[in-house]
Design a protein around this motif. Structure first.
Motif, short mmCIF file in Angstrom:
data_model
loop_
_atom_site.label_atom_id
_atom_site.label_comp_id
_atom_site.label_asym_id
_atom_site.label_seq_id
_atom_site.Cartn_x
_atom_site.Cartn_y
_atom_site.Cartn_z
N LEU A 1 7.24 23.69 -19.74
CA LEU A 1 7.47 24.80 -20.57
C LEU A 1 6.69 25.93 -20.12
N CYS A 2 7.39 27.17 -19.90
CA CYS A 2 7.09 28.40 -19.55
C CYS A 2 6.34 28.99 -20.58
N PRO A 3 5.32 30.12 -20.21
CA PRO A 3 4.45 30.60 -21.03
C PRO A 3 5.19 31.79 -21.86
N THR A 4 4.62 32.34 -23.02
CA THR A 4 5.31 33.19 -23.58
C THR A 4 4.50 34.82 -22.81
N LEU A 5 4.98 35.80 -23.21
CA LEU A 5 4.63 37.11 -22.56
C LEU A 5 3.15 37.34 -23.13
N ARG A 6 2.61 36.88 -24.26
CA ARG A 6 1.43 37.28 -24.75
C ARG A 6 0.48 35.98 -24.05
N GLU A 7 0.76 35.00 -23.68
CA GLU A 7 0.00 33.88 -22.97
C GLU A 7 -0.04 34.23 -21.46
N ILE A 8 0.89 34.96 -20.88
CA ILE A 8 0.74 35.60 -19.45
C ILE A 8 -0.16 36.79 -19.44
N MET A 9 -0.14 37.58 -20.52
CA MET A 9 -1.08 38.61 -20.47
C MET A 9 -2.51 38.22 -20.68
N ALA A 10 -2.74 36.99 -21.44
CA ALA A 10 -3.98 36.56 -21.80
C ALA A 10 -4.45 35.82 -20.38
N ALA A 11 -3.52 35.21 -19.61
CA ALA A 11 -4.12 34.66 -18.53
C ALA A 11 -4.29 35.40 -17.42
#
Length: 123
Positions: free
Chosen positions: A26-36
């Motif tokens: 499962l790929c991350p959402t844009l918000r999850e990428i932003m947080a990471a």
């Protein structure tokens, strides 16, 4: 590596890769990428994703939530071919902008010649 990426783009790519491994594909959402990655905005994430797509590192899947596919480099010859093709295509566009059709002909011929040596695996 022909299509080098910036440190920030590498961190985005690493965040996508690690999230995908941790969540069974499962790929991350844009918000999850932003947080990471520590980026400050979703538009910053989107900008880096566009750059990674232009460099052939990912493929965005339009219309799908979490629609990011990580592309593995297949062959150095393909990477080199793509880099040369992209450079010639950009030069052709610049020549057309400054000199019209006459300036673009030389680059069109070079691109036609490049088609002759196209390695297997390029569409």
């Amino acid at each position: 590596m022909i299509y080098s990426v910036t440190d920030r783009q590498k961190s985005v790519l690493d965040a996508i890769t690690s999230y995908t491994k941790e969540h069974n594909g499962l790929c991350p959402t844009l918000r999850e990428i932003m947080a990471a990655t520590g980026l400050n905005s979703i538009s910053g994430v989107a900008t880096h994703l566009k750059a990674l797509e232009r460099r052939g590192r990912i493929k965005r899947l339009p219309g799908l939530a979490r629609g990011i596919a990580i592309l593995e480099p297949q062959d150095d010859r393909i990477d080199a071919y793509n880099a040369v093709y992209l450079a010639l295509d950009r030069a052709k566009a610049a020549a057309f902008k400054h000199h019209g059709v006459a300036g673009m002909r030389e680059y069109s011929h070079a691109i036609d010649c490049l088609e002759v040596i196209k390695p297997e695996g390029i569409i």
